[in-house]
Design an enzyme around this catalytic site. Structure first.
Site, PDB file in Angstrom:
ATOM      1  N   LYS A  53       7.431  49.343   7.966  1.00 57.47           N
ATOM      2  CA  LYS A  53       6.427  48.595   7.196  1.00 57.47           C
ATOM      3  C   LYS A  53       5.476  47.883   8.159  1.00 57.47           C
ATOM      4  CE  LYS A  53       9.554  48.168   3.341  1.00 57.47           C
ATOM      5  NZ  LYS A  53      10.653  47.458   2.695  1.00 57.47           N
ATOM      6  N   GLN A  97      13.714  41.963   2.294  1.00 60.53           N
ATOM      7  CA  GLN A  97      14.346  43.276   2.446  1.00 60.53           C
ATOM      8  C   GLN A  97      15.768  43.234   1.880  1.00 60.53           C
ATOM      9  OE1 GLN A  97      12.706  46.041   3.792  1.00 60.53           O
ATOM     10  NE2 GLN A  97      14.484  47.136   3.000  1.00 60.53           N
ATOM     11  N   ASP A 122       6.719  43.627  -4.015  1.00 60.48           N
ATOM     12  CA  ASP A 122       7.714  44.603  -4.481  1.00 60.48           C
ATOM     13  C   ASP A 122       7.632  44.776  -6.002  1.00 60.48           C
ATOM     14  OD1 ASP A 122       9.155  45.952  -2.553  1.00 60.48           O
ATOM     15  OD2 ASP A 122      10.601  44.335  -2.231  1.00 60.48           O
TER      16      ASP A 122
END
Ligand code: NAD
Length: 286
Positions: A53, A97, A122
């Site tokens: 990322k 994460q 997200d």
């Protein structure tokens, strides 16, 4: 006739290029989109995802910050970290994460819900889930959004089609249900309690497998000419990844099919970049 293989690489490159142009436009307005990724502990797979990322942000001119916290981080420390990032005007996207270490895993929901919905790249926050369900999507989960983007880029029609999704997770199956519905597909979602899965799957013009079960989708479950999207990523040996679809057999029946690896999975990070840009725009307007 063998199916058209939908390789994710080409689609991901197109999505990233469009994100890069949007970053440039935002920079001309004096805003550099910024993503903060919080990683707790030393999970090797998570470390690879986070590095990936970070690298993609750098490629596109997005400011990227990795907040690496030790394995024994408490829920309160993590919440304080999120609060600080929520208040930081240079951070437009925040991502925790997953999975979190065992000691705080049970608090995952509370921790994720602490992220400002406008920074929730997200798309897991209940506010963003609600916006998606009422047909007013803002920040949408990246993997299902990538499936839709890929269908569009491949010129595969969604409107009026029968779509069947295998899997009802909050990360893939459920958001994809709403995204396909919003595009006027007739959508069925199947799961472990579904009776006659093969029969339902055979009705699909667009069949999406997101079950995490290798070889769940066999050739007899696919309507000739259907588009088959394999979201599954299953490690069946240390260096061998497979999807949920029996690729070799199904490609002889389907009209189009995504491989694993190298399929729709590659679009997830590209869509994350799009979400960071979208979040920066939402905050610019506010
Ligand atoms: P999950 O385990 O949370 O959900 C799996 C779903 O599949 C459940 O709803 C379950 O009911 C259903 N299911 C399982 N076995 C089934 C069966 N035999 N018949 C019918 N339904 C069945 O998983 P998830 O997080 O949604 O992920 C699904 C797969 O997609 C995994 O392989 C995961 O690694 C992969 N994934 C890929 C990406 C990506 O490409 N970037 C992102 C997220 C998940």
């Amino acid at each position: 006739m063998s199916a058209k293989i939908l390789y994710g690489k080409d689609f991901a490159a197109q999505i990233k290029e469009s994100a890069r142009l949007e970053v440039e436009n935002l920079k001309n307005l004096g805003v550099t989109p910024g993503l903060a990724v919080i990683i707790v502990g030393e999970n090797p797979a998570s470390q690879v995802y986070v590095r990936n990322k970070h690298k993609t942000c750098e490629e596109l001119g997005i400011r990227s910050e990795i907040v690496a916290l030790p394995e024994n981080t408490t829920k309160n420390t993590l919440i304080n970290t999120i609060d600080a990032l929520n208040a930081d005007k240079n951070t437009h996207g925040i991502l925790v994460q997953l999975p979190l270490p065992a000691e705080i895993k049970n608090s995952s929901e509370e921790i994720l819900n602490r992220i400002d919905p406008r920074k929730d790249v997200d798309g897991f926050h209940p506010v963003n889930v609600g916006n998606l369900v009422i047909g007013s999507p803002k920040l949408v989960p990246c993997t299902p959004a990538g499936c839709i983007e890929m269908l569009d880029l491949a010129n595969i029609e969604i409107d009026g089609k029968r779509a069947v999704i295998i899997g009802r997770s909050n990360i893939v199956g459920k958001p994809l249900f709403h995204l396909l519905l919003a595009r006027h597909a007739t959508v069925t979602i199947c799961h472990t309690h579904t009776k006659n899965l093969p029969e339902i799957a055979r009705e699909a013009d667009i069949l999406v497998a997101a079950s995490g079960k290798p070889n769940l989708v066999t050739a007899d479950m696919v309507k000739p000419g259907a588009t088959v999207i394999d979201v599954g990523i299953n490690r069946i040996a240390p260096k061998k990844l497979v999807g949920d679809v029996d690729f070799d057999a199904v490609k002889e029946i389907a009209g189009a099919i995504t491989p694993v690896p190298g399929g729709v999975g590659l679009l997830t990070v590209a869509m994350l970049m799009k979400n960071v840009v979208k979040a920066a725009k939402l905050q610019l307007k506010a």
